[in-house]
Every structure is written in C-alpha cells, then in structure tokens.
Design an enzyme around this catalytic site. Structure first.
Site: not given
Length: 374
Positions: A6, A8, A12, A32, A101, A125, A198
């Site tokens: 995953a 982002s 990280d 995502l 989340c 991360g 976020c």
C-alpha cells in the site's frame, strides 16, 4: 510471497515497498483513492490521498521496479470512516479515524481484495514490529523508534489480519528511512509527513464538521456553563468541542480564580457544554466497548508491564485491565494507576503488555478520581 504494498505517496510506504521487493517478495504497489474529490492538491504537510500523492506513489513504484495500480475505495472509505467520524462527533464523542481506517479499509477491504486476488500479505509503511510468539501467534510490538511508533493506530488488528501483514519499517528510525529513500533515488525522500485528519486537509475540524453535518447535528447551538450551571458563553454546535479542549471556547466570563478552563462534558441533545478547571479532567476508571484483540482475549491483565495508551503518541498509563461479558456485549474495564487527563468517550484505549499490543477498545465512559470511592 506475493505482496500488495500500500503506497500512500509518502516516504515511509515507498521504502516499505522497496524493502519488501528487496527481500525477495513478488510485490505489486497499489495506491488507495480514498477521496471523492481527488483533484485537490495537498497544502504543505496537510491532507493526503490527492492526485499529487498518487503520482508520487507511481514514480516511486517505477524506481523500485514493481507494477503499480490505483484502487478506488472512496465509497467504502466515506461510509466506514468519514460517516463514522461525523456520527461520533454529532453524538458528543471523539473518534480516531485513523484506527477506523486501518480496521475497515487498509486491513479489511484491501486485505480481503488482496487475498481474493491470490496475494499473501499487505505491506505498509507503519512503524511497528511483528514477531511470532512461543504459542505460534503473531505478536505486534512497538517500533524501535518510539517517537514514530504507530502501534496505537494498529491496535484494532486481529490475529488473522496480523498473519497477512508486513511492517518492514518496524526496526528502523525515521531518520534512517529518509536516508535510505535518498540512497535509493526515491524523490519522496524529503517529502513532509502528512498531519491532521486526511480528509480535513486544512486542519479545521470544527469548520469541516459545521459544513458537512448541517441539519444532521442534534443542535445548532447552546450554552457553555460552569460546574455550578452558570452560563459563561454560547456556541454554535457541540461538534466543535472535545473533552479536555482549552482553546477556542470564547467564554464571556473569566473564571473567578483567573485560571484557564477546559471542556469537562458535552451533552449534544441539550446542546450544553460544561467547562471547569484542569484538575476536574482527571480520570482513573475507563469502560471500553467493542474490544479488538490481537490474539487470544484476556480475562485480566495486571503487573508492571501492563499499560494503556489513550492517544496516538500519548503517554502510557500503568493499568489493571479486566475483560468481561455483559448483556450488551464484551466490556473492558480499565483501572488507571496514574490518572489521565482529558479523556473522551469515543477515543481508543490500546492495551500493552510491555512492548506487545494486546488489543484495544472504544472508550464508552470514564470516572473521575474525585467520584471514585477509594
């Protein structure tokens, strides 16, 4: 193993993906798409999940040499995280959307899809460590970098989810990760960390809630009162407050002793917000509901290594933890051996035994030191 990384768009997750690939795993990067309006760009270190982030993640995947895809989970994210956030604040509680989340999206929706596609694990991360215990269960422990440790927001993961998770950064510091990213030629090496929630990119939670809740809020205003019931101010919505808040109260009448006042209680139905001195925020009893255990559910935890963390990057509090069943479902009772301040219903209590994460529960009630019979 076949691994979904995953990504982002930050440093990280890029280094985590690179380490997973270097370890010999067959890695596919995914970003995502969680925002319904991804056309907006981040401002400084605020927000995430923008087109800019997706492009950064794609460039990192190209440098690492792994396939890359974007998964649109915006509808699921809105329903399970954003709507939950709004509902909790409207009810006078203080949720942590990052835990929700992780529970509902990153290690449920994403993991379910990954397993369905034939992958074996999801790598992220996050700064946390996984170890296999003597009983064969996968244990989650704090990161070696305690200042960056993210085990708190992962305390909602159960054993099945942990068995299919990889946290490649758990044995590293943030400084080392940035240096490694630069050495690998990843352009995100110096990218600022994202802060705040976020989906509230400007950091103004109260303004965002005021705009989004609208008529869904149980009240559009009310009184701010002191402990005697005297009105000391007014407000435009209880969702703008959280237990322990000091700033932004806009009180028209100062306290008799001249000391700052803090939010002690929120009553969303009547619209009443109660304020008082900081010492009235002290609590040493917590009740938690909807527990999530990383392994076998305990019945009682006590001892010098048992602690509870009540905020992300918050202090650890020595505790005695008891798990019981009630007619309404499992309940976790926590006795804090050191009082905590400003703890609100809706927050998560994450339970540790030393560095190991035992599990978590959502705080439903607190008891103040002065109200407990010693």
């Amino acid at each position: 193993m076949r691994v979904i990384a995953a990504m982002s768009g930050g440093v990280d997750s890029a280094v985590a993906a690179a380490r997973a690939a270097e370890a010999g795993h067959d890695v596919t990067g995914i970003h995502l798409a969680l925002s319904r309006n991804p056309a907006s760009y981040r401002s400084g270190a605020r927000g995430c999940c923008t087109i800019e982030d997706a492009n950064d993640a794609r460039r990192a995947a190209d440098v690492i040499g792994i396939p890359f895809y974007v998964w649109d989970l915006s509808e699921r994210f809105h329903e399970d995280v954003v709507e939950d956030f709004m509902d909790e604040y409207a009810a006078g509680r203080t949720p942590n959307p990052c835990l929700r989340c992780n529970e509902k999206i990153k290690f449920a929706a994403v993991l379910d899809r990954a397993l369905g596609l034939g992958f074996d694990a999801v790598a992220t991360g996050h700064y946390a460590q996984l170890r296999t215990g003597a009983d064969g269960l996968v244990e989650m422990h704090r990161s070696v970098d305690h200042g960056k440790d993210q085990s708190y927001v992962l305390g909602v993961l159960d054993q099945e989810q942990l068995r299919h998770s990889l946290f490649p950064l758990g044995d590293s510091t943030k400084t080392a990760v940035r240096a490694e990213a630069a050495a690998r030629g990843l352009l995100v090496a110096d990218k600022p960390d994202s802060h705040d929630i976020c989906f509230v990119a400007d950091g103004d939670n109260a303004g965002w809630l005021r705009e989004k809740l609208g008529d869904r809020a149980p009240n559009q205003g009310g009184a701010v009162v002191d402990e005697s019931g005297a009105v000391v101010g007014t407000h435009t919505g209880t969702y703008a407050f959280t237990i322990g808040q000091r700033r932004g109260l806009r009180l028209g009448r100062p306290a008799p002793d001249g000391k700052p006042r803090f939010v002690l209680d929120i009553e969303p139905v009547s619209g009443t917000v109660t304020v008082g001195p900081r010492e009235r925020l002290a609590v040493d009893r917590l009740t938690g509901i909807r527990p999530r255990w990383c392994g076998a559910a305990p019945t009682r935890l006590a001892g010098p290594g048992v602690t509870v963390q009540l905020r992300a990057h918050g202090d650890e509090h020595r505790a005695v933890v008891t798990a019981t069943d009630s007619p309404d479902g499992p309940v976790v009772e926590v006795e804090l051996l050191d009082p905590a301040y400003g703890i609100a219903p809706g927050q998560a209590a994450v339970i540790y035994d030393g560095t190991r994460v035992v599990g978590s529960a959502t705080i439903s009630a607190t008891a103040r030191v002065s109200a407990v019979q010693r």
